[in-house]
Design a protein around this motif. Structure first.
Motif, mmCIF file in Angstrom:
data_model
loop_
_atom_site.group_PDB
_atom_site.id
_atom_site.type_symbol
_atom_site.label_atom_id
_atom_site.label_comp_id
_atom_site.label_asym_id
_atom_site.label_seq_id
_atom_site.Cartn_x
_atom_site.Cartn_y
_atom_site.Cartn_z
ATOM 1 N N LEU A 34 -6.132 -3.944 1.074
ATOM 2 C CA LEU A 34 -6.962 -5.151 1.092
ATOM 3 C C LEU A 34 -6.177 -6.289 1.742
ATOM 4 O O LEU A 34 -5.720 -7.222 1.097
ATOM 5 C CB LEU A 34 -7.393 -5.530 -0.329
ATOM 6 N N THR A 35 -5.993 -6.188 3.050
ATOM 7 C CA THR A 35 -5.311 -7.233 3.816
ATOM 8 C C THR A 35 -6.204 -7.644 4.977
ATOM 9 O O THR A 35 -7.163 -6.949 5.334
ATOM 10 C CB THR A 35 -3.959 -6.734 4.359
ATOM 11 N N ASN A 86 -9.917 -5.986 9.262
ATOM 12 C CA ASN A 86 -10.326 -6.398 10.608
ATOM 13 C C ASN A 86 -11.142 -7.690 10.572
ATOM 14 O O ASN A 86 -12.249 -7.778 11.118
ATOM 15 C CB ASN A 86 -11.147 -5.283 11.283
ATOM 16 N N LEU A 87 -10.578 -8.708 9.935
ATOM 17 C CA LEU A 87 -11.290 -9.968 9.777
ATOM 18 C C LEU A 87 -11.374 -10.758 11.073
ATOM 19 O O LEU A 87 -12.136 -11.727 11.162
ATOM 20 C CB LEU A 87 -10.603 -10.824 8.701
ATOM 21 N N LEU A 131 -9.673 -0.950 -2.931
ATOM 22 C CA LEU A 131 -8.838 -1.208 -1.754
ATOM 23 C C LEU A 131 -7.540 -1.913 -2.147
ATOM 24 O O LEU A 131 -6.459 -1.583 -1.650
ATOM 25 C CB LEU A 131 -9.591 -2.067 -0.743
ATOM 26 N N ALA A 132 -7.645 -2.891 -3.039
ATOM 27 C CA ALA A 132 -6.441 -3.608 -3.475
ATOM 28 C C ALA A 132 -5.496 -2.682 -4.220
ATOM 29 O O ALA A 132 -4.273 -2.767 -4.064
ATOM 30 C CB ALA A 132 -6.838 -4.795 -4.350
ATOM 31 N N GLN A 173 -3.290 -9.768 -0.836
ATOM 32 C CA GLN A 173 -4.317 -8.942 -1.486
ATOM 33 C C GLN A 173 -4.948 -9.686 -2.662
ATOM 34 O O GLN A 173 -6.167 -9.642 -2.860
ATOM 35 C CB GLN A 173 -3.705 -7.624 -1.974
ATOM 36 N N LEU A 174 -4.121 -10.377 -3.441
ATOM 37 C CA LEU A 174 -4.643 -11.138 -4.576
ATOM 38 C C LEU A 174 -5.579 -12.236 -4.103
ATOM 39 O O LEU A 174 -6.658 -12.443 -4.689
ATOM 40 C CB LEU A 174 -3.477 -11.736 -5.366
#
Length: 471
Positions: A426-427, A432-433, A420-421, A138-139
């Motif tokens: 936030l992954t 859905n990347l 999101l984070a 996430q970071l």
């Protein structure tokens, strides 16, 4: 942030503000492209994946204590002696060389569950470390979002500065021409020249900011930025802050990690208590001894049960029990603190998003009002009711408003992804990347049974290590 502008550049300035949402070429890089690269190129993720593999090995090592322990020993001994027999005045001496080879083995039969508890504690630590990896992911992605938007922001600022300087140079030349024919005073020329100098300084500062933003992008993403396209649709976010907090409490990796750490601490405490109880082992020994000088050989072996238990160890075991209890209590407190922090982060993230959206709306209205004010001031100057300085000030207000709108657009995007984070969504999977994600269980499944190198599982593991470039 301040800018100087020229009346002739008003239309160009308005068009520049619209570049954030204007259509771009098909080759333009999207935010999703940047996030994919950040995920694939992150050294920080690689570091924490290695730390997770190290934690996986702790399970294998704990499990090995429940299996037979077999060792070999070998030694060669040279014996010699001499004696003097009294009364006969006679000396005697003897020598001998013996070679010994042996195999010893032991198997834990019962230890009140201590090693089983240590195995389970190691598994909980693995699960906690997986959550740490998600936090790092996430970071990495949030940092990439910030880097992406900062490059866009500073590119827009540089474009504004360049156009501003070009138009002010034209105005300066026009002012000098009008001065030659007596239409304006020397003061007007000096004001135009001063505006050019300030624009040059501003452009240099904006270019420096852009260079730094590109360096930050390169560090966060692992490559240089392409032709970036401003994000269109933002993540769908619920407006219910309390509901978002409830989701975060259930799934945020920091909370899940703290929960696993509490479970591991409780298991370690029980294992420390079991260490004060006896252990039962099956022991075996097989050996051979050869007298090299006399060619004598003997063999021996033994099998037995060994029951051992502590009597007095200086208080070390009792101290370890108390230490484990303190660590358990500390992890429980940490879980409570992490829960409070996650809720606060969600609330802060939503507050920042609301503020960013309000700032964007206000900046849009400010651009509209500043444009109307500038056009009115310019017309009044033509009639002699306003001075050149009044026009320049009105231009400055318009450009400041346009710059603020560019910055506000970027801040809204960053704030949305920050929400999101804060929730824990936030992954790469949540976004859905479309990138091959790292499977944290793949390596664990290979090592959890503590395979030896010659076994089929060990050979498969060796191939994995070679693929990772570790062997």
């Amino acid at each position: 942030m301040t800018f100087r502008w020229n009346p002739a550049g008003l239309c160009a300035a308005v068009a520049m503000v619209g570049m954030l949402t204007a259509p771009v070429a098909a080759r333009a890089e999207t935010l999703a492209d940047t996030l994919k690269s950040a995920y694939l190129n992150s050294g920080l993720l690689e570091q924490n994946r290695a730390l997770l593999r190290s934690a996986d090995e702790d399970v294998a090592q704990a499990l090995s204590a429940l299996r037979p322990i077999i060792n070999w020993t070998a030694d060669i001994t040279r014996d010699f002696s001499s004696a003097r027999i009294s009364g006969r005045t006679r000396n005697t001496a003897s020598t001998g060389t013996t070679a010994n080879l042996g195999i010893t083995g032991s198997l834990l039969l019962y230890d009140f569950g201590r090693n089983d508890l240590l195995v389970e504690a190691a598994k909980e630590t693995v699960l906690a470390t997986r959550q740490t990896l998600i936090s790092v992911e996430q970071l990495v992605l949030l940092t990439a979002v910030q880097a992406y938007m900062n490059v866009i922001r500073n590119q827009e600022f540089v474009a504004l500065r360049q156009n501003n300087l070009r138009l002010l140079r034209e105005e300066s030349r026009a002012a000098r021409d009008r001065f030659e024919v007596g239409e304006v005073t020397r003061t007007d020329v000096a004001q135009a020249e001063s505006a050019v100098a300030l624009a040059q300084s501003g452009l240099a500062a904006a270019q420096g900011d852009l260079t730094r933003a590109i360096e930050e992008f390169r560090e966060a993403v692992g490559r240089d930025p392409g032709a970036l396209r401003a994000p269109g649709d933002l993540p769908g976010l619920s407006g219910d802050v309390n509901a978002a907090k409830a989701v975060a409490v259930r799934r945020h990796p920091d909370i899940l990690e703290a929960q696993r750490n509490v479970a591991a601490a409780e298991l370690n405490m029980r294992a420390a208590d079991a260490a004060m109880k006896p252990t039962l082992n099956l022991t075996a020994r097989l050996g051979t001894s050869d007298d090299i000088m006399d060619s004598d050989r003997s063999r021996s072996g033994s099998v037995g049960l060994e029951l051992t238990g502590p009597i007095y160890q200086g208080g070390r075991l009792s101290s370890q029990v108390r230490q484990a209890m303190a660590q358990r209590d500390a992890q429980r407190s940490q879980l409570h603190l992490v829960g409070l922090q996650v809720k606060q982060d969600v609330g802060n993230a939503y507050a920042n998003l609301r503020a960013a959206r309000a700032s964007r709306d206000a900046s849009r209205e400010a651009v509209r009002a500043a444009q109307v004010a500038f056009e009115g001031t310019r017309e009044e100057a033509k009639l002699g009711a306003r001075t050149t300085l009044d026009v320049l000030d009105s231009e400055q207000d318009l450009l400041d408003a346009q710059a603020n709108l560019i910055s506000a657009n970027a801040d809204v995007v960053i704030a949305a992804y920050s929400v999101l984070a804060a929730i824990g969504e936030l992954t790469a999977g949540d976004l859905n990347l479309g990138v091959q994600t790292y499977d944290p269980a793949a390596y664990y499944d290979l090592v959890k049974t503590a395979p030896v190198p010659i076994s089929p599982q060990g050979q498969k593991l060796d191939k994995v290590l070679r693929a990772l470039g570790k062997k």
